[in-house]
Design an enzyme around this catalytic site. Structure first.
Site, PDB file in Angstrom:
ATOM      1  N   GLY A   1       1.006  -1.147   0.106  1.00  0.00           N
ATOM      2  CA  GLY A   1      -0.168   0.022  -0.004  1.00  0.00           C
ATOM      3  C   GLY A   1       0.825   1.185  -0.020  1.00  0.00           C
ATOM      4  O   GLY A   1       1.789   1.100  -0.175  1.00  0.00           O
ATOM      5  N   ASN A   2      -0.074   2.182   0.610  1.00  0.00           N
ATOM      6  CA  ASN A   2       0.782   3.633   0.463  1.00  0.00           C
ATOM      7  C   ASN A   2       0.243   4.854   1.542  1.00  0.00           C
ATOM      8  O   ASN A   2      -0.977   4.181   1.859  1.00  0.00           O
ATOM      9  CB  ASN A   2       1.517   4.352  -0.920  1.00  0.00           C
ATOM     10  N   TYR A   3       0.788   5.658   1.898  1.00  0.00           N
ATOM     11  CA  TYR A   3       0.914   6.590   2.611  1.00  0.00           C
ATOM     12  C   TYR A   3      -1.061   7.538   1.966  1.00  0.00           C
ATOM     13  O   TYR A   3      -1.428   8.262   3.077  1.00  0.00           O
ATOM     14  CB  TYR A   3       1.953   7.349   3.601  1.00  0.00           C
TER      15      TYR A   3
END
Ligand code: CTP
Length: 398
Positions: free
Chosen positions: A205-207
């Site tokens: 995923g990512n932030y």
């Protein structure tokens, strides 16, 4: 309707029993509703019901013996006043400037547009004095919500029924949205991260928090658009009545939901931070720890912006985002061409206050003709407003 201030003034008519439904519809759509009622109206619906559904005390007397109810303040507060149901008696008083109750006092003090939803028996409705009073109100600039035809409280069937709560709601909705530039247009927005499954408990995923995408969806809805928001996993929620949210998890699901809605849309803003790669295989069971380390083979995900760029027709405006850390303008310009977007909103992670998680953003908008618009550091809400302004201009040029 969100944030709009509405006063519902109720007079004594059997149709008053329907007003809590109208108040609920308005509150659900995000409006702030205050209720004023005549004492005669209390025979048909209780103040307790109305204060419960509106979330505010109902006013019906100039004072409750302790507190003075400031009708002038109420009249100034409102964006719109709706007299519903408006009995023949209340109609006559309004037409003649009589001020012997709180509904009349609020009506005479209101500086906002006034809608009147009459309710009476057919013979009263047809009486020349009623017609004359309606003409007088029209002359004041008040608007009359047409009565319906059907069973009346007298047992007769005919004209004079108050418009249904949903009809009154629709009139108000049109009132607030009629002059909005995106009224009648559909828009698609993607937001948040995507999660690409590794096994049942892990993902890539990512932030991204989705803040920018949600702010854009709300800003588009604020301008009257009917918005479909396709969002990856996020804590955010929107209660804006113009936004329908579709929750997805992976890049593939984001593509499927977006490509389903895109053909009907005039505007699409792809603000999601989509994972570029996903595990080639998702393990069905949790992957166990091994001393030798772990290699996960990745494959490319589908690029929604690029795919929508291929099917875009002349009347659609397609806007992408680009998050860059170096050669920002060049990379963003390249993305714009490669993906056939009409504009790209560039975020540079070098700018303080820009990027994931923050409440602020600093963006530069690039368009096809190579024009650049640099916005200052603003809240994400303000940035969204400016981006939407820009998009409306682009869309109007088509
Ligand atoms: N985008 C998309 N689907 C993807 C990847 C990106 O719809 N699979 C969209 C994003 O929502 C954004 C734009 O494409 O509007 C650019 O995203 P970005 O991640 O900056 O660009 P990439 O094409 O992934 O290029 P890179 O990661 O190399 O910068």
């Amino acid at each position: 309707m969100k944030g709009k201030k509405v006063i519902i003034a109720i007079s004594g008519s059997i149709a008053a029993y329907k007003i809590p439904l109208l108040v609920r519809l308005l509150v659900k759509a995000g409006a702030a509703v205050r209720v004023a009622m005549t004492n005669a109206a209390k025979d048909f619906v209780t103040p307790l019901t109305l204060s419960t559904v509106s979330g505010h005390p109902v006013i019906s007397d100039v004072s409750d013996g302790v507190v003075w109810n400031n009708h002038v303040e109420m009249g100034l507060w409102a964006d719109v006043l709706v007299v519903a149901p408006c009995s023949a008696n209340t109609l006559a008083k309004m037409a003649n400037g009589i001020c012997d109750n709180m509904v009349q006092a609020v009506y005479l003090s209101a500086r906002c547009p006034v809608y009147v939803a009459p309710a009476m028996d057919e013979d009263m409705w047809r009486h020349p004095s009623t017609k004359r009073n309606l003409e007088t109100l029209l002359g004041f600039g008040n608007k009359i919500i047409p009565v319906g035809n059907g069973s009346l409280a007298s047992g007769l069937v005919g004209e004079g029924r108050m418009a249904e709560p949903q009809e009154i709601f629709d009139v108000l909705d049109t009132h607030f949205n009629a002059n909005k530039p995106l009224k009648g247009k559909k828009a698609l927005v993607t937001a948040g991260p995507t999660y690409e499954k590794i096994d049942p408990v892990r993902f890539i995923g990512n932030y991204s928090t989705g803040k920018m995408g949600f702010a854009i969806a709300e800003a588009l809805a604020e301008q009257g658009a009917d918005v479909t928001l396709v969002t990856g996993p996020t804590q955010l929620k929107t209660s804006h009545s113009g936004v329908t949210t579709i929750h997805i998890e992976s890049a593939q699901q984001l593509f499927e939901a977006s490509s389903q809605h895109f053909p009907d849309c005039s505007i699409a803003v792809l603000a999601a931070a989509v994972a570029d790669y996903r595990p080639k295989q998702t393990a069905n069971e949790k992957i166990k720890k091994k001393d030798a380390g772990l290699t996960i083979e990745l494959e490319s995900t589908i690029d929604t912006l690029k795919e929508l760029g291929k099917i875009k027709h002349g009347k659609q405006t397609l806007v992408g985002f680009a998050l860059e850390t170096n050669n920002e303008i060049e990379n963003a310009g390249d993305k714009l061409k490669r993906k056939n977007a009409d504009a790209i909103v560039l975020n540079s992670l070098k700018d303080e206050g820009a990027g994931f998680g923050t409440d602020t953003n600093k963006v530069t908008i690039l368009n096809k003709s190579g024009m650049k618009l640099e916005l200052p550091l603003l809240s994400k809400k303000e940035t969204a407003g400016k981006i939407v302004e820009y998009i409306i201009q682009l869309n109007n040029e088509r």
